[in-house]
Design a protein around this motif. Sequence first.
Motif, short mmCIF file in Angstrom:
data_model
loop_
_atom_site.label_atom_id
_atom_site.label_comp_id
_atom_site.label_asym_id
_atom_site.label_seq_id
_atom_site.Cartn_x
_atom_site.Cartn_y
_atom_site.Cartn_z
N GLY A 22 0.66 -1.18 0.06
CA GLY A 22 -0.11 -0.11 0.06
C GLY A 22 0.91 1.08 -0.07
N GLN A 23 0.26 2.35 0.23
CA GLN A 23 0.93 3.77 0.22
C GLN A 23 1.61 4.04 1.48
N GLY A 24 1.19 3.25 2.49
CA GLY A 24 1.69 3.75 3.74
C GLY A 24 1.06 4.58 4.61
N THR A 25 1.02 4.53 6.07
CA THR A 25 0.39 5.25 6.71
C THR A 25 1.31 5.77 8.01
N GLN A 26 1.49 7.07 8.16
CA GLN A 26 2.33 7.63 8.93
C GLN A 26 1.92 7.39 10.42
N VAL A 27 2.68 6.80 11.40
CA VAL A 27 2.69 6.67 12.85
C VAL A 27 3.44 7.48 13.65
N THR A 28 3.23 8.30 14.58
CA THR A 28 4.10 9.38 15.20
C THR A 28 3.67 9.18 16.63
N VAL A 29 4.65 8.70 17.53
CA VAL A 29 4.61 8.48 18.88
C VAL A 29 5.27 9.72 19.70
N SER A 30 4.71 10.64 19.98
CA SER A 30 5.62 11.62 20.83
C SER A 30 4.63 12.56 21.90
N SER A 31 5.27 12.95 22.68
CA SER A 31 4.55 13.94 23.89
C SER A 31 4.60 15.28 23.31
#
Length: 116
Positions: free
Chosen positions: A107-116
């Motif tokens: 697929g095209q990908g989906t961004q996951v960002t884990v940050s405070s």
Amino acid sequence: QVHLVESGGGLAQPGGSLRLSCTTSGFDFGLHTMRWYRQPPGKERELVATISAAASRKTYADSVKGRFTISRINARSTMWLQMDSLQPEDTAVYFCNVQRSNIDYWGQGTQVTVSS
């Protein structure tokens, strides 16, 4: 033609949760093993989780075991990745993958960002 579309990514705090979806078309979804991969910034793509065609077998990378859950509903040609207890190290672009006739489809990908 084989078509995979990821969705559900976004921003989460450490300890939070996200659920990714992979909707598919163009092949017999219920006859294929499916996989989730991810690619952190500046790093190589890595396998996160695998689910067999009938969902009888599920495997996970050691780094996500106990925190992530892979699932599928073949009648909907859809796969999910439930991500709990997220950590900053989980930040990456997440990709849905299927191998059909010795060809890998993404697929095209989906961004996951884990940050405070």
